[in-house]
Design a protein around this motif. Structure first.
Motif, PDB file in Angstrom:
ATOM      1  N   THR A   5       0.840  -1.206   0.000  1.00 51.76           N
ATOM      2  CA  THR A   5       0.000   0.000   0.000  1.00 51.76           C
ATOM      3  C   THR A   5       0.871   1.251   0.000  1.00 51.76           C
ATOM      4  O   THR A   5       0.600   2.215  -0.726  1.00 51.76           O
ATOM      5  CB  THR A   5      -0.942  -0.006   1.215  1.00 51.76           C
ATOM      6  N   GLY A   6       1.932   1.233   0.788  1.00 48.02           N
ATOM      7  CA  GLY A   6       2.856   2.367   0.829  1.00 48.02           C
ATOM      8  C   GLY A   6       3.520   2.620  -0.516  1.00 48.02           C
ATOM      9  O   GLY A   6       3.647   3.770  -0.954  1.00 48.02           O
ATOM     10  N   TYR A   7       3.939   1.556  -1.181  1.00 49.11           N
ATOM     11  CA  TYR A   7       4.560   1.699  -2.496  1.00 49.11           C
ATOM     12  C   TYR A   7       3.570   2.251  -3.513  1.00 49.11           C
ATOM     13  O   TYR A   7       3.918   3.106  -4.323  1.00 49.11           O
ATOM     14  CB  TYR A   7       5.128   0.367  -2.985  1.00 49.11           C
ATOM     15  N   ARG A   8       2.348   1.767  -3.476  1.00 52.92           N
ATOM     16  CA  ARG A   8       1.324   2.282  -4.401  1.00 52.92           C
ATOM     17  C   ARG A   8       1.128   3.784  -4.219  1.00 52.92           C
ATOM     18  O   ARG A   8       1.106   4.544  -5.182  1.00 52.92           O
ATOM     19  CB  ARG A   8      -0.003   1.568  -4.169  1.00 52.92           C
ATOM     20  N   GLU A   9       0.957   4.203  -2.976  1.00 54.34           N
ATOM     21  CA  GLU A   9       0.736   5.621  -2.681  1.00 54.34           C
ATOM     22  C   GLU A   9       1.940   6.469  -3.081  1.00 54.34           C
ATOM     23  O   GLU A   9       1.786   7.556  -3.640  1.00 54.34           O
ATOM     24  CB  GLU A   9       0.404   5.807  -1.202  1.00 54.34           C
ATOM     25  N   LEU A  10       3.133   5.971  -2.807  1.00 58.68           N
ATOM     26  CA  LEU A  10       4.353   6.707  -3.135  1.00 58.68           C
ATOM     27  C   LEU A  10       4.505   6.877  -4.642  1.00 58.68           C
ATOM     28  O   LEU A  10       4.793   7.981  -5.125  1.00 58.68           O
ATOM     29  CB  LEU A  10       5.572   5.977  -2.559  1.00 58.68           C
ATOM     30  N   ILE A  11       4.292   5.820  -5.389  1.00 60.14           N
ATOM     31  CA  ILE A  11       4.421   5.899  -6.848  1.00 60.14           C
ATOM     32  C   ILE A  11       3.404   6.878  -7.420  1.00 60.14           C
ATOM     33  O   ILE A  11       3.745   7.728  -8.248  1.00 60.14           O
ATOM     34  CB  ILE A  11       4.266   4.502  -7.484  1.00 60.14           C
ATOM     35  N   ARG A  12       2.155   6.800  -6.952  1.00 57.17           N
ATOM     36  CA  ARG A  12       1.128   7.733  -7.435  1.00 57.17           C
ATOM     37  C   ARG A  12       1.511   9.173  -7.123  1.00 57.17           C
ATOM     38  O   ARG A  12       1.353  10.064  -7.958  1.00 57.17           O
ATOM     39  CB  ARG A  12      -0.228   7.407  -6.811  1.00 57.17           C
ATOM     40  N   LYS A  13       2.040   9.420  -5.927  1.00 57.82           N
ATOM     41  CA  LYS A  13       2.424  10.780  -5.542  1.00 57.82           C
ATOM     42  C   LYS A  13       3.573  11.288  -6.410  1.00 57.82           C
ATOM     43  O   LYS A  13       3.523  12.411  -6.921  1.00 57.82           O
ATOM     44  CB  LYS A  13       2.826  10.838  -4.072  1.00 57.82           C
ATOM     45  N   ILE A  14       4.595  10.476  -6.589  1.00 58.22           N
ATOM     46  CA  ILE A  14       5.744  10.903  -7.398  1.00 58.22           C
ATOM     47  C   ILE A  14       5.309  11.210  -8.826  1.00 58.22           C
ATOM     48  O   ILE A  14       5.662  12.254  -9.381  1.00 58.22           O
ATOM     49  CB  ILE A  14       6.861   9.839  -7.369  1.00 58.22           C
ATOM     50  N   LEU A  15       4.522  10.326  -9.430  1.00 59.93           N
ATOM     51  CA  LEU A  15       4.094  10.547 -10.809  1.00 59.93           C
ATOM     52  C   LEU A  15       3.159  11.754 -10.919  1.00 59.93           C
ATOM     53  O   LEU A  15       3.258  12.539 -11.876  1.00 59.93           O
ATOM     54  CB  LEU A  15       3.445   9.295 -11.384  1.00 59.93           C
ATOM     55  N   THR A  16       2.272  11.918  -9.950  1.00 60.98           N
ATOM     56  CA  THR A  16       1.385  13.091  -9.936  1.00 60.98           C
ATOM     57  C   THR A  16       2.206  14.369  -9.842  1.00 60.98           C
ATOM     58  O   THR A  16       1.934  15.354 -10.543  1.00 60.98           O
ATOM     59  CB  THR A  16       0.380  12.988  -8.778  1.00 60.98           C
ATOM     60  N   ASP A  17       3.239  14.367  -9.001  1.00 61.19           N
ATOM     61  CA  ASP A  17       4.112  15.543  -8.876  1.00 61.19           C
ATOM     62  C   ASP A  17       4.866  15.816 -10.168  1.00 61.19           C
ATOM     63  O   ASP A  17       5.015  16.974 -10.577  1.00 61.19           O
ATOM     64  CB  ASP A  17       5.100  15.361  -7.722  1.00 61.19           C
ATOM     65  N   TYR A  18       5.366  14.764 -10.824  1.00 58.76           N
ATOM     66  CA  TYR A  18       6.066  14.935 -12.101  1.00 58.76           C
ATOM     67  C   TYR A  18       5.139  15.560 -13.149  1.00 58.76           C
ATOM     68  O   TYR A  18       5.538  16.470 -13.880  1.00 58.76           O
ATOM     69  CB  TYR A  18       6.567  13.590 -12.640  1.00 58.76           C
ATOM     70  N   ILE A  19       3.924  15.054 -13.234  1.00 59.68           N
ATOM     71  CA  ILE A  19       2.974  15.571 -14.223  1.00 59.68           C
ATOM     72  C   ILE A  19       2.618  17.027 -13.915  1.00 59.68           C
ATOM     73  O   ILE A  19       2.538  17.856 -14.821  1.00 59.68           O
ATOM     74  CB  ILE A  19       1.724  14.667 -14.300  1.00 59.68           C
ATOM     75  N   ALA A  20       2.442  17.347 -12.644  1.00 59.97           N
ATOM     76  CA  ALA A  20       2.153  18.736 -12.262  1.00 59.97           C
ATOM     77  C   ALA A  20       3.316  19.648 -12.654  1.00 59.97           C
ATOM     78  O   ALA A  20       3.100  20.761 -13.156  1.00 59.97           O
ATOM     79  CB  ALA A  20       1.878  18.828 -10.768  1.00 59.97           C
ATOM     80  N   LEU A  21       4.523  19.197 -12.467  1.00 61.31           N
ATOM     81  CA  LEU A  21       5.703  19.974 -12.854  1.00 61.31           C
ATOM     82  C   LEU A  21       5.735  20.146 -14.372  1.00 61.31           C
ATOM     83  O   LEU A  21       5.998  21.245 -14.881  1.00 61.31           O
ATOM     84  CB  LEU A  21       6.972  19.275 -12.369  1.00 61.31           C
ATOM     85  N   ASP A  22       5.438  19.082 -15.101  1.00 56.92           N
ATOM     86  CA  ASP A  22       5.398  19.129 -16.559  1.00 56.92           C
ATOM     87  C   ASP A  22       4.338  20.123 -17.047  1.00 56.92           C
ATOM     88  O   ASP A  22       4.534  20.803 -18.056  1.00 56.92           O
ATOM     89  CB  ASP A  22       5.109  17.731 -17.114  1.00 56.92           C
ATOM     90  N   GLU A  78      15.097  13.136 -16.238  1.00 60.45           N
ATOM     91  CA  GLU A  78      16.507  13.495 -16.092  1.00 60.45           C
ATOM     92  C   GLU A  78      17.155  12.820 -14.883  1.00 60.45           C
ATOM     93  O   GLU A  78      18.219  12.226 -14.992  1.00 60.45           O
ATOM     94  CB  GLU A  78      16.638  15.016 -15.979  1.00 60.45           C
ATOM     95  N   GLU A  79      16.536  12.933 -13.735  1.00 61.87           N
ATOM     96  CA  GLU A  79      17.113  12.374 -12.508  1.00 61.87           C
ATOM     97  C   GLU A  79      16.775  10.897 -12.303  1.00 61.87           C
ATOM     98  O   GLU A  79      17.515  10.177 -11.663  1.00 61.87           O
ATOM     99  CB  GLU A  79      16.633  13.167 -11.286  1.00 61.87           C
ATOM    100  N   GLY A  80      15.634  10.484 -12.806  1.00 60.90           N
ATOM    101  CA  GLY A  80      15.211   9.097 -12.637  1.00 60.90           C
ATOM    102  C   GLY A  80      14.338   8.908 -11.417  1.00 60.90           C
ATOM    103  O   GLY A  80      14.624   9.441 -10.339  1.00 60.90           O
ATOM    104  N   ILE A  81      13.277   8.150 -11.592  1.00 62.42           N
ATOM    105  CA  ILE A  81      12.352   7.902 -10.490  1.00 62.42           C
ATOM    106  C   ILE A  81      13.016   7.087  -9.385  1.00 62.42           C
ATOM    107  O   ILE A  81      12.631   7.182  -8.222  1.00 62.42           O
ATOM    108  CB  ILE A  81      11.043   7.248 -10.980  1.00 62.42           C
ATOM    109  N   ALA A  82      14.026   6.307  -9.707  1.00 62.78           N
ATOM    110  CA  ALA A  82      14.741   5.539  -8.678  1.00 62.78           C
ATOM    111  C   ALA A  82      15.310   6.470  -7.613  1.00 62.78           C
ATOM    112  O   ALA A  82      15.282   6.146  -6.421  1.00 62.78           O
ATOM    113  CB  ALA A  82      15.843   4.692  -9.304  1.00 62.78           C
ATOM    114  N   THR A  83      15.799   7.624  -8.031  1.00 64.51           N
ATOM    115  CA  THR A  83      16.337   8.611  -7.087  1.00 64.51           C
ATOM    116  C   THR A  83      15.262   9.071  -6.119  1.00 64.51           C
ATOM    117  O   THR A  83      15.503   9.179  -4.908  1.00 64.51           O
ATOM    118  CB  THR A  83      16.908   9.819  -7.857  1.00 64.51           C
TER     119      THR A  83
END
Length: 113
Positions: A5-22, A78-83
């Protein structure tokens, strides 16, 4: 909260933030959006549209959760989602750079499979 559940929430947050930045500099001809399927644990930042008569269709990031690990299938940032995942506390052994050939993954700092 369990790890999955934590991984799901984290991935959604990171991708949502990336899209908002884009979207700070949106391209009116190309849509960027998140596809999140928690039943199959696939998460995709997708771009779709037309630019100068050319079809734009592709993923910027595709991440899957399999066997308790986060598999990065595609990452054109550029930085990679792994970071981002590491900074959020995901251990190296729970991240697989799946875009790398299987025989090369052993030479990375991440899980081989």
């Amino acid at each position: 909260m369990d790890k999955l559940t934590g991984y799901r929430e984290l991935i959604r947050k990171i991708l949502t933030d990336y899209i908002a930045l884009d979207q700070r500099h949106p391209d009116p001809e190309v849509d960027s959006y998140l596809i999140a399927d928690e039943q199959t644990d696939d998460y995709i930042w997708m771009n779709l549209g037309w630019k100068a008569g050319e079809r734009i269709s592709g993923s910027t990031i595709h991440v899957r959760i399999r066997n308790g690990k986060i598999r990065i299938e595609e990452d054109w940032t550029e930085e990679g989602i792994a970071t981002e995942l590491l900074a959020a506390g995901v251990p190296h052994e729970d991240i697989v750079l799946a875009f790398q050939p299987p025989e090369m993954r052993q030479y990375t700092e991440f899980a081989a499979a």
